[in-house]
Design an enzyme around this catalytic site. Sequence first.
Site, PDB file in Angstrom:
ATOM      1  CD  GLU A   1      -2.862  -1.138   0.051  1.00  0.00           C
ATOM      2  OE1 GLU A   1      -3.201  -0.126  -0.436  1.00  0.00           O
ATOM      3  OE2 GLU A   1      -3.377  -2.384  -0.187  1.00  0.00           O
TER       4      GLU A   1
ATOM      5  CD  GLU B   1      -4.407   4.343   3.480  1.00  0.00           C
ATOM      6  OE1 GLU B   1      -4.769   3.547   2.621  1.00  0.00           O
ATOM      7  OE2 GLU B   1      -4.831   5.553   3.441  1.00  0.00           O
TER       8      GLU B   1
ATOM      9  CD  GLU C   1      -8.622   1.094  -1.099  1.00  0.00           C
ATOM     10  OE1 GLU C   1      -7.447   0.884  -1.388  1.00  0.00           O
ATOM     11  OE2 GLU C   1      -9.044   2.344  -1.278  1.00  0.00           O
TER      12      GLU C   1
END
Length: 129
Positions: A39, A80, A87
Amino acid sequence: MNSEPLAKESPFKGQTGLRRIWNAFNYSLAGLRAAFKNEDAFRQECLLAAVLIPIALLLPLPSVARALMVASVMLVLIVELLNSAIEAAIDRISLDRHRLSERAKDIGSAAVLIALINVLVTWSLVLLG
């Protein structure tokens, strides 16, 4: 009333005590490694944290102010990680474009944005107020 034990919800559940704590710790480290490796946004926010947290700790401020500054930065990392998990789960289900998948990802992104705004507001209030 039925006295039979309930079936386990997951084959990965069942550990107790110190073994459960140790396993949870290792899963958490694996998650941090995966987020850092995969990420870009998490890596950028880790860099931000690596800069801001030492600054917050070194500033001549009351402990509560420093704690708020550090906590606001840590909150960005937490949000996050949750956004990245959302996601990944959405992408695991399907890579097809779908309005609900897009909505879930956009809402996760909005949460990260709010966490970043929280850093800006918290730091501004502490440093300027």
